[in-house]
Design a protein around this motif. Structure first.
Motif, PDB file in Angstrom:
ATOM      1  N   ILE A  82     -10.490  -3.782  -0.093  1.00 56.80           N
ATOM      2  CA  ILE A  82     -11.456  -4.802  -0.521  1.00 56.80           C
ATOM      3  C   ILE A  82     -12.019  -5.507   0.708  1.00 56.80           C
ATOM      4  O   ILE A  82     -13.229  -5.681   0.849  1.00 56.80           O
ATOM      5  CB  ILE A  82     -10.776  -5.815  -1.470  1.00 56.80           C
ATOM      6  CG1 ILE A  82     -10.191  -5.088  -2.688  1.00 56.80           C
ATOM      7  CG2 ILE A  82     -11.752  -6.891  -1.909  1.00 56.80           C
ATOM      8  CD1 ILE A  82      -9.084  -5.851  -3.390  1.00 56.80           C
ATOM      9  N   MET A 113      -8.066   3.751   0.146  1.00 55.04           N
ATOM     10  CA  MET A 113      -7.578   2.441  -0.269  1.00 55.04           C
ATOM     11  C   MET A 113      -6.231   2.069   0.352  1.00 55.04           C
ATOM     12  O   MET A 113      -5.927   0.897   0.490  1.00 55.04           O
ATOM     13  CB  MET A 113      -7.498   2.369  -1.788  1.00 55.04           C
ATOM     14  CG  MET A 113      -8.832   2.803  -2.389  1.00 55.04           C
ATOM     15  SD  MET A 113      -9.162   2.294  -4.051  1.00 55.04           S
ATOM     16  CE  MET A 113      -9.241   0.549  -4.000  1.00 55.04           C
ATOM     17  N   LEU A 114      -5.426   3.061   0.701  1.00 55.83           N
ATOM     18  CA  LEU A 114      -4.090   2.735   1.197  1.00 55.83           C
ATOM     19  C   LEU A 114      -3.935   2.948   2.704  1.00 55.83           C
ATOM     20  O   LEU A 114      -3.300   2.158   3.392  1.00 55.83           O
ATOM     21  CB  LEU A 114      -3.031   3.566   0.443  1.00 55.83           C
ATOM     22  CG  LEU A 114      -3.098   3.516  -1.089  1.00 55.83           C
ATOM     23  CD1 LEU A 114      -1.941   4.292  -1.704  1.00 55.83           C
ATOM     24  CD2 LEU A 114      -3.106   2.089  -1.612  1.00 55.83           C
ATOM     25  N   ARG A 158       0.810  -1.221   0.000  1.00 49.63           N
ATOM     26  CA  ARG A 158       0.000   0.000   0.000  1.00 49.63           C
ATOM     27  C   ARG A 158       0.852   1.284   0.000  1.00 49.63           C
ATOM     28  O   ARG A 158       0.540   2.248   0.673  1.00 49.63           O
ATOM     29  CB  ARG A 158      -1.025  -0.017   1.149  1.00 49.63           C
ATOM     30  CG  ARG A 158      -2.219  -0.906   0.828  1.00 49.63           C
ATOM     31  CD  ARG A 158      -3.282  -0.899   1.919  1.00 49.63           C
ATOM     32  NE  ARG A 158      -2.950  -1.770   3.008  1.00 49.63           N
ATOM     33  CZ  ARG A 158      -2.892  -1.392   4.276  1.00 49.63           C
ATOM     34  NH1 ARG A 158      -3.143  -0.152   4.625  1.00 49.63           N
ATOM     35  NH2 ARG A 158      -2.586  -2.267   5.188  1.00 49.63           N
ATOM     36  N   ASN A 162     -10.479  11.890 -11.438  1.00 49.97           N
ATOM     37  CA  ASN A 162      -9.997  11.361 -12.720  1.00 49.97           C
ATOM     38  C   ASN A 162     -10.761  11.955 -13.898  1.00 49.97           C
ATOM     39  O   ASN A 162     -10.199  12.143 -14.979  1.00 49.97           O
ATOM     40  CB  ASN A 162     -10.120   9.833 -12.742  1.00 49.97           C
ATOM     41  CG  ASN A 162      -8.875   9.153 -12.165  1.00 49.97           C
ATOM     42  OD1 ASN A 162      -7.790   9.725 -12.200  1.00 49.97           O
ATOM     43  ND2 ASN A 162      -9.040   7.963 -11.643  1.00 49.97           N
ATOM     44  N   ILE A 209       1.184   8.149 -10.386  1.00 38.26           N
ATOM     45  CA  ILE A 209       0.186   8.595  -9.412  1.00 38.26           C
ATOM     46  C   ILE A 209       0.054  10.111  -9.464  1.00 38.26           C
ATOM     47  O   ILE A 209      -1.005  10.660  -9.252  1.00 38.26           O
ATOM     48  CB  ILE A 209       0.560   8.178  -7.969  1.00 38.26           C
ATOM     49  CG1 ILE A 209       1.241   6.829  -7.922  1.00 38.26           C
ATOM     50  CG2 ILE A 209      -0.642   8.241  -7.042  1.00 38.26           C
ATOM     51  CD1 ILE A 209       0.413   5.644  -8.242  1.00 38.26           C
ATOM     52  N   ALA A 234     -14.208  -3.229   2.644  1.00 35.76           N
ATOM     53  CA  ALA A 234     -15.506  -2.938   2.031  1.00 35.76           C
ATOM     54  C   ALA A 234     -16.634  -3.766   2.653  1.00 35.76           C
ATOM     55  O   ALA A 234     -17.795  -3.352   2.634  1.00 35.76           O
ATOM     56  CB  ALA A 234     -15.444  -3.159   0.521  1.00 35.76           C
ATOM     57  N   LYS A 271     -12.582   9.486  -6.302  1.00 34.15           N
ATOM     58  CA  LYS A 271     -11.435   9.218  -7.156  1.00 34.15           C
ATOM     59  C   LYS A 271     -11.849   9.340  -8.626  1.00 34.15           C
ATOM     60  O   LYS A 271     -11.153   9.939  -9.449  1.00 34.15           O
ATOM     61  CB  LYS A 271     -10.957   7.794  -6.858  1.00 34.15           C
ATOM     62  CG  LYS A 271      -9.614   7.441  -7.405  1.00 34.15           C
ATOM     63  CD  LYS A 271      -9.163   6.137  -6.746  1.00 34.15           C
ATOM     64  CE  LYS A 271      -8.144   5.422  -7.597  1.00 34.15           C
ATOM     65  NZ  LYS A 271      -8.290   5.530  -9.018  1.00 34.15           N
ATOM     66  N   LYS A 272     -13.020   8.829  -8.913  1.00 34.93           N
ATOM     67  CA  LYS A 272     -13.528   8.883 -10.276  1.00 34.93           C
ATOM     68  C   LYS A 272     -13.778  10.326 -10.713  1.00 34.93           C
ATOM     69  O   LYS A 272     -13.475  10.705 -11.839  1.00 34.93           O
ATOM     70  CB  LYS A 272     -14.832   8.065 -10.351  1.00 34.93           C
ATOM     71  CG  LYS A 272     -15.335   7.843 -11.750  1.00 34.93           C
ATOM     72  CD  LYS A 272     -16.600   6.989 -11.717  1.00 34.93           C
ATOM     73  CE  LYS A 272     -17.231   6.967 -13.092  1.00 34.93           C
ATOM     74  NZ  LYS A 272     -18.527   6.251 -13.083  1.00 34.93           N
ATOM     75  N   ASP A 312      -6.604  -4.545   3.247  1.00 34.97           N
ATOM     76  CA  ASP A 312      -6.822  -3.702   2.071  1.00 34.97           C
ATOM     77  C   ASP A 312      -8.260  -3.185   2.051  1.00 34.97           C
ATOM     78  O   ASP A 312      -9.081  -3.578   2.881  1.00 34.97           O
ATOM     79  CB  ASP A 312      -6.515  -4.463   0.767  1.00 34.97           C
ATOM     80  CG  ASP A 312      -7.250  -5.797   0.706  1.00 34.97           C
ATOM     81  OD1 ASP A 312      -8.463  -5.819   0.992  1.00 34.97           O
ATOM     82  OD2 ASP A 312      -6.616  -6.818   0.397  1.00 34.97           O
ATOM     83  N   GLU A 361      -6.380  10.098 -17.692  1.00 35.36           N
ATOM     84  CA  GLU A 361      -6.150  10.209 -16.250  1.00 35.36           C
ATOM     85  C   GLU A 361      -4.661  10.165 -15.923  1.00 35.36           C
ATOM     86  O   GLU A 361      -4.172  10.949 -15.107  1.00 35.36           O
ATOM     87  CB  GLU A 361      -6.849   9.056 -15.505  1.00 35.36           C
ATOM     88  CG  GLU A 361      -8.360   9.018 -15.654  1.00 35.36           C
ATOM     89  CD  GLU A 361      -8.806   8.193 -16.855  1.00 35.36           C
ATOM     90  OE1 GLU A 361      -8.030   8.030 -17.827  1.00 35.36           O
ATOM     91  OE2 GLU A 361      -9.952   7.703 -16.831  1.00 35.36           O
ATOM     92  N   ARG A 382      -9.324  13.711 -17.183  1.00 35.52           N
ATOM     93  CA  ARG A 382      -9.616  13.193 -18.525  1.00 35.52           C
ATOM     94  C   ARG A 382     -10.132  14.307 -19.439  1.00 35.52           C
ATOM     95  O   ARG A 382      -9.711  14.422 -20.590  1.00 35.52           O
ATOM     96  CB  ARG A 382     -10.599  12.029 -18.447  1.00 35.52           C
ATOM     97  CG  ARG A 382     -10.618  11.197 -19.727  1.00 35.52           C
ATOM     98  CD  ARG A 382     -11.276   9.844 -19.548  1.00 35.52           C
ATOM     99  NE  ARG A 382     -12.694   9.943 -19.255  1.00 35.52           N
ATOM    100  CZ  ARG A 382     -13.245   9.658 -18.088  1.00 35.52           C
ATOM    101  NH1 ARG A 382     -12.485   9.248 -17.079  1.00 35.52           N
ATOM    102  NH2 ARG A 382     -14.538   9.779 -17.891  1.00 35.52           N
ATOM    103  N   GLU A 434      -7.938  12.723  -7.001  1.00 34.24           N
ATOM    104  CA  GLU A 434      -7.676  11.326  -7.370  1.00 34.24           C
ATOM    105  C   GLU A 434      -6.666  10.693  -6.411  1.00 34.24           C
ATOM    106  O   GLU A 434      -6.871   9.600  -5.894  1.00 34.24           O
ATOM    107  CB  GLU A 434      -7.173  11.283  -8.816  1.00 34.24           C
ATOM    108  CG  GLU A 434      -6.807   9.916  -9.340  1.00 34.24           C
ATOM    109  CD  GLU A 434      -5.377   9.512  -8.998  1.00 34.24           C
ATOM    110  OE1 GLU A 434      -5.178   8.333  -8.684  1.00 34.24           O
ATOM    111  OE2 GLU A 434      -4.475  10.371  -9.009  1.00 34.24           O
ATOM    112  N   VAL A 478     -15.920   2.950   1.195  1.00 35.01           N
ATOM    113  CA  VAL A 478     -15.090   2.551   0.050  1.00 35.01           C
ATOM    114  C   VAL A 478     -15.729   3.067  -1.238  1.00 35.01           C
ATOM    115  O   VAL A 478     -15.051   3.604  -2.120  1.00 35.01           O
ATOM    116  CB  VAL A 478     -14.904   1.016   0.008  1.00 35.01           C
ATOM    117  CG1 VAL A 478     -14.173   0.597  -1.263  1.00 35.01           C
ATOM    118  CG2 VAL A 478     -14.121   0.546   1.239  1.00 35.01           C
ATOM    119  N   LEU A 528     -14.197   5.674  -3.950  1.00 40.11           N
ATOM    120  CA  LEU A 528     -14.074   5.375  -5.380  1.00 40.11           C
ATOM    121  C   LEU A 528     -14.788   6.438  -6.224  1.00 40.11           C
ATOM    122  O   LEU A 528     -14.290   6.844  -7.279  1.00 40.11           O
ATOM    123  CB  LEU A 528     -14.641   3.979  -5.684  1.00 40.11           C
ATOM    124  CG  LEU A 528     -13.774   2.803  -5.204  1.00 40.11           C
ATOM    125  CD1 LEU A 528     -14.536   1.484  -5.305  1.00 40.11           C
ATOM    126  CD2 LEU A 528     -12.469   2.706  -5.995  1.00 40.11           C
TER     127      LEU A 528
END
Lengths: 257, 429
Positions: free
Chosen positions: B125, B112-113, B13, B146, B65, B128, B142-143, B123, B156, B150, B104, B135, B139
């Protein structure tokens, strides 16, 4: 059922982490992917670092040290299928620019004590060291293509990844050609996959997905020269993100000096 | 004599390849080392002879990153060398692009980290299962970040639209408008995350760091400002090498950046926040206070709260910039190559990122120096490790190792960034 999920591993060599980050950038799909496979080894994302064997290994980065040249052999032995992702793993990456220079001299220019440093004279793609089941180009890889490759391997079919040029994608996208407007562009010889974004942003393609199959680089260099590009411009263009890919390396050599 | 060794052979991580080594003798931590074994990529050497115009695309490849950070420090340094300055709406668009990267990168790190450390998961996952809403909020954030990258940058990771002098193509107001809807939702998610992380249990650990960050006359810093510190440093970017130097430390695999006169220092969210609290809008200051932060935070474990504060701020700032967008007449300033030296300093998500280039008369790069945040923080990380471990020796090995890893993750270290300075270390014992 859960015990039989395919075991996925993600390995890193010399790289920027961007290609494996593309996996985490699949914000809508990541949790579903994590449910469909066992993420056995993916240190960037998880502290669970399970030993092999693995069903599928994704490998990012190029080989630049003697230690890494050994490590990839071990990874190959542990992995049923091995896919390389990105320009570093498939072509040596931007760090392969050292292949055309005096690596020792480069080291001396960056480090106070170059004799401490252990690095190979060349940065090489994974496929020069071990058999690779599939190579996905890109700097970074396109995440939709990455998902396609993953799905295909999990199902056991061949991935559907176009091998045509960026040019074709520009046509499909309806982007006016920047090359005919006099902007140097590597689109005619570059592998598709990015979505032809550079011309859509009114600049020439700089070849970060590497050469397409059988590119006519010499012909493109002639077109560039006619639009006013100097020998040095052409040399620099082919000595880019995928400089060590054989077709680009050869064309770069032809315009050296 | 009793000897104890706590080792993590491969840090998870974090971005890149590093290991941790802690030596304890007779109840005293005698050595705390972050060993970095990431392969060197020699960026400064391979930049020589390239055109000034290629620097944003080449240096982006240092880090997947935070490529925008590299592009931003590169374009500012090049414009400095060429004697020009990007202002107005072009400068605002750069700030918007940077907001996208902060969102992001911070969302990735917070959820996540880093968060799994506080809640005892391997982690995001696994996390979650119990914290699915968080989580998913992470996300979604983050999207949204990103998405900004974009639209404005083309993609990204390693955006293609950044150019010395401005951009290749300007976004139309219609292209930016849909981002606003997503960012408004993202802002709500960021506030939710802020409340969530504020409730974590934090080790009672503080240290009297010298914080170093940019400070601007009006704004919370991204692209512009003077280099300032909590001990009175206040210099322009071009004086960087007067005050800072990189030392080749024998025990380590890395060059450590230090303040020539005082040694270790800290860059990143904590430093930015502490030196620029008064530059945050009142509403963000109130949110920070409600999350338990004062105007100064010296607990590195609480950097996760500061990142969450910066997430809310970056969403707000992006919304403000989009609302005020007025498409400029030209995407980039005209440039004329000339010989010169240029310096650029911007605030990467992980902290101060310094670039210096010397150009030849034809605009070719004669030499380059790049000092990423993680090499600046490395000494502080090791000092934290020594301190934190010393105060926690009663813990059994497994718990102590986890605490050490968490201490490193406080910095969101980016080893890929720092590695082009590093020699390869021989691992294992």
């Amino acid at each position: 059922m859960a015990a039989h999920k395919p075991r996925l591993a993600v390995f890193k060599f010399a790289s920027c982490d961007g290609c494996q980050l593309s996996l985490l950038d699949c914000e809508d799909e990541f949790l579903a992917l994590a449910g469909a496979v066992e993420i056995a080894y993916f240190p960037e994302a998880s502290s669970t670092m399970a030993k092999g064997p693995y069903d599928l290994a994704l490998v990012e980065g190029s080989i630049t040290t003697a230690h890494d040249a050994q490590r990839i052999l071990k990874i190959r032995r542990q992995s049923k299928r091995l896919i390389t992702i990105g320009a570093c793993a498939t072509a040596g990456g931007i760090q392969a620019l050292r292949n055309f220079a005096d690596a020792q001299e480069m080291l001396a220019s960056v480090y106070a004590s170059p004799h401490y440093i252990s690095t190979l004279a060349k940065s090489t793609p994974i496929a020069l060291h071990v058999p690779v089941d599939f190579e996905l180009p890109g700097c970074p890889v396109n995440k939709a293509e990455l998902l396609e490759v993953l799905s295909a391997f999990l199902i056991g079919r061949k991935p559907v990844i176009g091998a045509h040029s960026v040019c074709m994608d520009c046509k499909a996208r309806g982007t006016p050609c920047v090359l005919v407007q006099g902007t140097p562009c590597l689109g005619p010889v570059t592998h598709a996959g990015c979505g032809a974004i550079c011309p859509a942003y009114r600049r020439g393609c700089y070849g970060c997905f590497g050469p397409m199959e059988q590119p006519n680089t010499a012909s493109l260099a002639t077109v560039w020269a006619k639009t006013g590009a100097t020998k040095r411009d052409i040399h620099r263009a082919f000595r880019g993100i995928t400089a060590a890919a054989p077709a680009f390396a050869k064309e770069g050599d032809a315009h050296d000096g | 004599m009793t000897a104890r060794r706590i080792a993590v052979d491969y840090m998870s991580r974090v971005e890149g390849e590093t290991a941790l080594d802690l030596e304890i003798k007779d109840g005293t931590v005698t050595s705390a080392q972050l060993r970095i074994f990431e392969a060197p990529r020699l960026f400064e050497a391979l930049l020589r002879g390239r055109s000034y115009a290629e620097a944003p695309d080449i240096t982006a490849r240092i880090c997947g990153i935070c490529p925008v950070a590299y592009q931003m420090s590169a374009v500012h340094a090049m414009e400095d060398a060429l004697g020009t300055r990007v202002e107005g709406q072009l400068s605002a668009l750069r700030r918007l692009l940077y907001c996208g990267e902060w969102i992001e990168s911070h969302a990735l790190h917070v959820v996540m980290l880093h968060a799994p450390d506080f809640l005892g998961f391997d982690d995001a996952i696994a996390m979650a299962g119990q914290h699915g809403t968080m989580v998913e909020a992470g996300l979604a954030l983050k999207k949204a970040g990103n998405h900004v990258l974009r639209v404005l940058g083309g993609r990204e990771i390693h955006p293609v639209n950044v150019r010395v002098g401005g951009f290749y193509r300007l976004p139309t107001p219609d292209e930016l408008a849909p981002l606003a809807d997503e960012l408004r939702e993202a802002r709500t998610h960021a506030k939710t995350l802020l409340r969530w992380v504020a409730g974590f249990a934090f080790p009672a650990y503080e240290r009297d760091y010298e914080f170093v960050a940019l400070r601007h006359a009006r704004d919370y810093p991204f692209n512009e400002g003077r280099i300032t510190s909590s001990r009175g440093l206040n210099i322009p970017a071009h004086a960087f090498s007067d005050e800072f130097e990189e030392r080749h430390v024998a025990h380590s695999t890395a060059l450590h950046a230090v303040l020539k006169r005082r040694g270790s220092y800290l860059v990143g969210p904590l430093a930015r926040y502490n030196l620029n609290f008064d530059r945050l809008p009142g509403e963000i200051q109130d949110l920070a206070r409600a999350a338990g932060l004062g105007p100064v935070c010296r607990n590195p474990f609480q950097s996760i709260i500061v990142r969450a504060v910066e997430l809310v701020y970056a969403c707000d700032e992006a919304l403000r910039l989009i609302a005020a967008y007025d498409m400029p007449p030209h995407p980039a300033l005209p440039l004329t190559p000339r010989a010169g030296i240029g310096h650029g300093c911007t605030e990467a998500p992980r902290g101060l990122l310094y670039h210096r280039y010397a150009l030849s008369a034809d605009g070719s790069i004669a030499n380059a120096t790049i000092v990423p945040p993680t090499s600046q923080n490395q000494l502080s990380i090791e000092e934290d490790l020594r301190d934190v471990a010393q105060g926690a020796l009663a813990l059994e090995d497994e718990r102590l190792r986890a605490l050490c890893e968490q201490t490193i993750r406080n910095y969101d270290p980016c080893i890929s960034c720092s590695c082009h300075f590093l020699k390869l270390s021989v691992r294992g014992r």
